[in-house]
Design a protein around this motif. Sequence first.
Motif, mmCIF file in Angstrom:
data_model
loop_
_atom_site.group_PDB
_atom_site.id
_atom_site.type_symbol
_atom_site.label_atom_id
_atom_site.label_comp_id
_atom_site.label_asym_id
_atom_site.label_seq_id
_atom_site.Cartn_x
_atom_site.Cartn_y
_atom_site.Cartn_z
ATOM 1 N N UNK A 334 140.281 -7.069 9.135
ATOM 2 C CA UNK A 334 139.331 -7.514 8.125
ATOM 3 C C UNK A 334 137.994 -7.834 8.787
ATOM 4 N N UNK A 335 136.983 -8.040 7.960
ATOM 5 C CA UNK A 335 135.667 -8.464 8.424
ATOM 6 C C UNK A 335 135.595 -9.988 8.379
ATOM 7 N N UNK A 336 135.048 -10.585 9.444
ATOM 8 C CA UNK A 336 134.920 -12.035 9.468
ATOM 9 C C UNK A 336 133.737 -12.420 10.353
ATOM 10 N N UNK A 337 133.039 -13.492 9.966
ATOM 11 C CA UNK A 337 131.862 -13.959 10.688
ATOM 12 C C UNK A 337 132.243 -15.042 11.685
ATOM 13 N N UNK A 338 131.572 -15.045 12.839
ATOM 14 C CA UNK A 338 131.838 -16.052 13.866
ATOM 15 C C UNK A 338 131.425 -17.438 13.387
#
Length: 642
Positions: A334-338
């Motif tokens: 999946x896409x995830x932000x730091x």
Amino acid sequence: MKKILRMAYLWTLLLIVVGLSGCSDDEPIAPLAEPVPLKMSLNSKDLVMGEVMEITFDVTGTEEGKKVMNEDLNIRLSAKTNRGAVDQLLFDDFPATVTLSKGETSKTVHVPVKQTGINREHNVELSAFARGYRMAGALQVVTISDFHYSKVSLKNNADKTVKEGQSFILVASVNSKLLDELTITIVPKEGEEERYVNLPSELVIPAGKSSVESAPIIMKKDENTKEDEELTLNLSTIPVATRYPLNEKQLIIKKIDVHKSMDTEVRDERWLYEDADLLFVSEKNEAALKSWGQTNYTVMKEGDPHPNNGNVLPKGKWKFFRAYEFHKISGCVMSKESNDGEYTSEEHPVGLADQNTGAVETQGAVDNVKFSWVTDEGYLRMISLKDKAKSSNTGNTFEFGTSAFYSCKFQRGNPNSPKWPAANVRIYPGMRIETRARIRGAHNSGMLPGIWLQGNEQVGGNAQWNGWPDFGEIDVMENNTKHPTMSYRTSVEQTFHLGDITPNTGKSKISPTVAVTDIAGTIGEFHIYWVEWVDNQTVRMGVNGKQTIELTQAEAERQGARWPFTDQVNSEGLYYILTMMFLHKAKPDYPSMEMSYLTARRMLKNNPDALIPRMEVDWVRFYIDDTYSDHGMPWRDDVILY
């Protein structure tokens, strides 16, 4: 967003008021206007001598970012490798400062790469800093070379290992689009021609393209060979004098012989799986797996017998239930932000959550987006670096960044906890959990890679059982990377932690442990670390085909400990943990850890032997027997991760 930016602005002003500043003495400090978000972008991340790097700074598409700059802004630039600054060594007229003037929305600066004097490739960390402003893309890694090198590699296989009978794909590539066609010839070493089926004699990259793939190639099975061997493919370009020279003129492939003699039960994973590389895939994900390019797989359904059924494992006992296979396909990544908003990963594993507890974050922050990812090969790679990281738990910034995950955690009394994607398996008696993992680059690093289980009673549970270690801990694998005994340092330990009859002492009453030194020196290769919660009276662990330790309720109570491993004490079951912790809660002193997460990612993509402390998990598989029950407790059975 606006509230966050104002907080950053106020915090910056506070630092100025109390006299804390990273600026030089002769730089005037003026009140800052309200920050607007910025972005740094590059025209290319692969440049060669004589080319020009274009660096663009502009405002981004938020409401704040639609404004023009409301003050002159000085942006500081730096370029360095792990050997130090290279701004003057690799570039002409590299700007230490770029000014975005009041009223401007963007600015592009042109930085020429030197015309001569550059040898081979350099991975350069380009970073930008603007006091009081957050900036997307503020750290980027750029490759600077003397030529645009061509190379031949194995698709999704940085280790360059292929088992007999398996197929592989060759990829010819250049780090830019070709101006003219490039042919790379492939010639097996004399005497090795018969090892392959369908090996091409050449790969042709068309003009305007940057890569081409071969059709699947099969590594032949040979019953006459009994050992692994290194095979060589000799490479050359047509024409020989090309603007795209080969970075290596040979490709070395390690052929894994499936007919070699079996090692001991504890050292050889073939005692459990004839082919532990064989992927498990659900019917739901099979089409996506094929599109990913995988051919070495088997479709598994709940209730299928363990592949070892009736060999080392008892016949008919263990049946497949669930798995985390870390396929690089939609639904598994999946896409995830730091945590700090600086980086977005498209390779984050689904179904695992951040284990960012105080016990893990002793010297560094858990930021799994930066310090872990699902690789092209289909492993979960977890690293630790001396690279500043922010904790999403405390908000504190640490000198180190690391990775830690949990799953199967259920909070008693919280109706939302069974709805979390990480709540995808209920761990109760009658379950066997296998983790195929390896540890690399961690020797003497001061890290503590580990695979654990702990009781869910610690999360909102009974006060008599919710303190450590009263709720119970099972260390399925720990690697003490600085142990004074070398055989321990290069192997693993397996341990149980149980509390005293008196609750909440915060100390282990007993910690039965075993050092699995039979695998000393081999932890850089994959082993299968397993645990069986047999029933409410017995838990056992092992490595590959051998049981190494067992603990029973009777033995624990005989030694004065309370027994937590029941579905009455831990009514929500146990939860599963993967960590890269700090050994003895101390700061590591390991020079090779001093690099950015982006540099580490690029380095490991090309060099699987890099000295970067990490644990790589190939898969986690859950099996159950006829005694298993989920007790009718809710869990996310719709999250399929294989």
